[in-house]
Design a protein around this motif. Sequence first.
Motif, short mmCIF file in Angstrom:
data_model
loop_
_atom_site.label_atom_id
_atom_site.label_comp_id
_atom_site.label_asym_id
_atom_site.label_seq_id
_atom_site.Cartn_x
_atom_site.Cartn_y
_atom_site.Cartn_z
N VAL A 64 29.88 8.24 -56.34
CA VAL A 64 29.53 9.46 -57.07
C VAL A 64 30.79 10.06 -57.66
CG1 VAL A 64 28.39 11.68 -56.91
CG2 VAL A 64 27.76 9.86 -55.34
N ILE A 65 30.83 10.16 -58.99
CA ILE A 65 32.00 10.78 -59.60
C ILE A 65 31.57 11.90 -60.55
CG2 ILE A 65 33.39 8.69 -59.43
CD1 ILE A 65 33.00 8.29 -62.44
N GLY A 66 32.49 12.77 -60.79
CA GLY A 66 32.18 13.88 -61.69
C GLY A 66 33.33 14.86 -61.71
N LYS A 72 28.20 17.31 -57.58
CA LYS A 72 28.14 16.04 -56.82
C LYS A 72 27.62 16.25 -55.40
CE LYS A 72 32.53 15.39 -57.33
NZ LYS A 72 32.73 16.61 -58.14
N SER A 73 28.29 17.16 -54.71
CA SER A 73 27.90 17.37 -53.31
C SER A 73 26.48 17.90 -53.22
CB SER A 73 28.88 18.33 -52.63
OG SER A 73 30.17 17.75 -52.65
N SER A 74 26.11 18.72 -54.18
CA SER A 74 24.74 19.25 -54.17
C SER A 74 23.73 18.12 -54.30
CB SER A 74 24.55 20.24 -55.31
OG SER A 74 25.45 21.29 -55.18
N VAL A 75 24.02 17.17 -55.17
CA VAL A 75 23.11 16.04 -55.35
C VAL A 75 23.04 15.20 -54.08
CG1 VAL A 75 22.74 13.88 -56.61
CG2 VAL A 75 23.39 15.95 -57.86
N LEU A 76 24.20 14.95 -53.51
CA LEU A 76 24.24 14.16 -52.28
C LEU A 76 23.49 14.87 -51.16
CD1 LEU A 76 27.87 12.73 -52.05
CD2 LEU A 76 25.73 11.52 -52.44
N GLU A 77 23.69 16.15 -51.13
CA GLU A 77 23.02 16.97 -50.14
C GLU A 77 21.51 16.85 -50.27
OE1 GLU A 77 25.34 20.86 -49.29
OE2 GLU A 77 23.50 21.33 -50.38
N ALA A 78 21.05 16.96 -51.50
CA ALA A 78 19.62 16.88 -51.75
C ALA A 78 19.09 15.49 -51.39
CB ALA A 78 19.33 17.21 -53.20
N LEU A 79 19.90 14.48 -51.65
CA LEU A 79 19.48 13.11 -51.34
C LEU A 79 19.44 12.86 -49.84
CD1 LEU A 79 21.45 11.01 -53.97
CD2 LEU A 79 18.97 11.19 -53.80
N SER A 80 20.43 13.41 -49.15
CA SER A 80 20.57 13.08 -47.73
C SER A 80 19.90 14.10 -46.83
CB SER A 80 22.05 12.99 -47.36
OG SER A 80 22.65 14.24 -47.52
N GLY A 81 19.66 15.27 -47.36
CA GLY A 81 19.11 16.33 -46.54
C GLY A 81 20.15 16.93 -45.61
N VAL A 82 21.40 16.65 -45.89
CA VAL A 82 22.45 17.13 -45.01
C VAL A 82 23.37 18.06 -45.79
CG1 VAL A 82 24.44 16.44 -43.66
CG2 VAL A 82 22.41 15.03 -43.67
N ALA A 83 23.64 19.20 -45.21
CA ALA A 83 24.54 20.14 -45.87
C ALA A 83 25.97 19.63 -45.79
CB ALA A 83 24.42 21.50 -45.20
N LEU A 84 26.59 19.49 -46.93
CA LEU A 84 27.98 19.03 -46.97
C LEU A 84 28.87 20.23 -47.29
CD1 LEU A 84 27.37 15.80 -49.03
CD2 LEU A 84 27.93 15.93 -46.61
N PRO A 85 30.17 20.10 -47.02
CA PRO A 85 31.05 21.23 -47.33
C PRO A 85 30.94 21.58 -48.80
CG PRO A 85 32.23 19.53 -46.13
CD PRO A 85 30.90 18.97 -46.47
N ARG A 86 30.90 22.80 -49.09
CA ARG A 86 30.83 23.20 -50.49
C ARG A 86 31.56 24.51 -50.67
NH1 ARG A 86 26.44 24.28 -53.20
NH2 ARG A 86 24.93 22.81 -52.40
N GLY A 87 31.70 24.87 -51.89
CA GLY A 87 32.41 26.10 -52.20
C GLY A 87 33.02 25.95 -53.56
N SER A 88 33.77 26.94 -53.97
CA SER A 88 34.39 26.82 -55.28
C SER A 88 35.70 26.07 -55.13
CB SER A 88 34.62 28.20 -55.88
OG SER A 88 35.47 28.91 -55.00
N GLY A 89 36.21 25.55 -56.22
CA GLY A 89 37.46 24.80 -56.17
C GLY A 89 37.19 23.40 -55.66
#
Length: 660
Positions: A64-66, A72-89
């Motif tokens: 996954v690149i972007g 990216k993480s939001s998409v992965l999160e939605a795919l996996s159902g797992v909350a990944l670290p997120r935030g700005s920056g």
Amino acid sequence: MMTFFTRSSGDSLNRHSSFNERRMGGELHNRLEENIRPLIDLIDKLRSLEIQGDLDMSLPTIVVIGDQSSGKSSVLEALSGVALPRGSGMVTRCPLELKLRKVTGGSSWKAIISYRKKNFDVANSSVGNTASSGARQDVRVSYTPQTITFEDPFLVERHVKEAQIALAGDGAGISDEIITLEIRSPDVCDLTLIDLPGIARVPLQGQPLDIGNKIKALIMKFIVKSETINMVVVPLNIDIATTEALKMAQEVDPDGTRTFAVLTKPDLIDRGTERHTLAIAQNKVVPLRKGYIMVKCRGQQQIDDDISLDEASTMEKDFFENHDYFSCLLNENKATIPCLANELTKQLVSHIKKSLPLLDEEIKKQLSEVRKDMKEFEGGPPRDPQGAKQYLINILSEFNQKMQSLSLGDLIMKENMFNELRVEYKKWNDFLNNSMSTFFHPTSRIRQEIIKNRGRELASFSSYRVFEMLLQKHVAQLKDPAIALLNTVKDITFKQLSCLSKDCFWRYPELLKLTMEKIDKIQSSQLRKAEERITEQFKMENMICTQDDIYFKTLNRNMKEAFSDTQLPFCDIASKYSDMLKAYYEIMVQRMADQVPMLTRYCMLKEGVQLLCNDMLTLLDSENVGEILSEDTDIGQKRRDLQARLDRLNTAQEEIDKCT
Ligand code: GDP
Ligand code: MG
């Protein structure tokens, strides 16, 4: 199979599954399952065999690149159902391999995070004032594998963050060390995706100025591999033409056979740009062979409002169904996360199918290499004493045979020993021939010598003793060079015998050590023996002796007039002394030219090898044959490694055969 994990609520889970089935239709669902499951399983199995390290190619993966904050993480999160670290920056600072593994049989949610923790050992190599600016510090980096298993989905974020800090530090740096997060759940699809740091356009505070290039280099490392599917995440609220990630993917995959794009943030586009946005999604603006899929993930507001992932999924569906422009994408299978999951699986499967023949070929190649390597380690000694003894008999007799062949001049070694010997013998011969030219006594000088050294003879009578003395003096000068030749021959034979021993016994350090000791002992005693023989030879040469026939033959060849033994008393003519001396010297030189090489070859090689062969057989009387045959520990390890590798490759081959 495309159901999605939803936090921990069983109720929402069901809701989600039924939604999914509605979308895909039961039958299609089953057919998909039948066709793709074995392939995904295959790659899964290959991956779990840890075959990766054995191959020169990688296994099919989705990367996954972007650009930063593209979703990216939001998409992965939605795919996996797992909350990944997120935030700005920049939040993703290391490659994160997300392995989604569907488990059956009532197993519950479980995650395993693993990475290699970097340890810095700072050793101060300068003594004294460490504060001085000149103090040099050696920083050694070592790695400790970390594996943490946990069962609470809410801990994912924390563990990923901790792993990133361990690998890339506390600041804003990045690392190309990979973090693997495996999620086992009945509610995920089987997919492996790698999330990479987003491309930063402007360095953030605390980031090095070249961070952009660093990130790009890291991304490049992943996307250049032809086994990788590049999933480019493109946010719709910025101009697609400026998307760095898309440019990079097109660069490494100009034909677009393994690149496809995910359009995010459709809810954030400017009013009035809908038509253009739709055109992008329908592959009409920046055409990609594999096209686009539009998704809507949780925005910041929804996260703040604690909207769960499954709620977000329903909202996504509603968003598209009710959208004036984008609803058509639903029918075209170009929108929503479930559709993306489907597409990803399809892409992955088709990619696996394409890679399979190559993978098969690669595994066959590696197998044949490993088998070749194994040959070298084949057939270690049996453990039982009887078997071990038989084994020792076999390897000793093979060794002895090789020794004999070597001494007979068979070309069994890399370097041709007889050639080496011949070169040295030729040098000896040349030396002798040259010494002949320096051995020239003009008659006048011989006369003076006779006058000076005669005994009771009256002047004008000749003296044989003087004649003899002149020769003896010269012959004696040849002894040191003869001994030097002997030593050179010893070096050559010693080198060859030790090489042969290492060739034969490298696996058995003890046996090799014993053999080397024997070679050393025998060669030394043979050297002493040959030295004695040469010394003896020179003592004999001191006698000045040759057959009359031989003497006259040489003398006559050298002179115009012929002598015969009937003229004997008359040839003792002072004017011929020079020729007579020379004739004898020539005979002696000829004798020595062959004698010394013959002697050295006999003692150092023929007899030496014979003695060594006999001595080797005494090893059979040894009390502890097992000890003699004990193998180098590294070799045992190497054999075990090779065996494990062979097993892995064989299993991989079997798995591939099952699928093709
Ligand atoms: P990454 O840096 O590429 O991993 O991006 P993130 O997944 O962290 O997303 C960046 C921001 O965009 C986050 O605040 C997300 O909530 C938000 N975001 C992602 N996708 C969408 C979307 O489809 N709609 C809206 N409104 N916000 C989104
Ligand atoms: Mg991210």
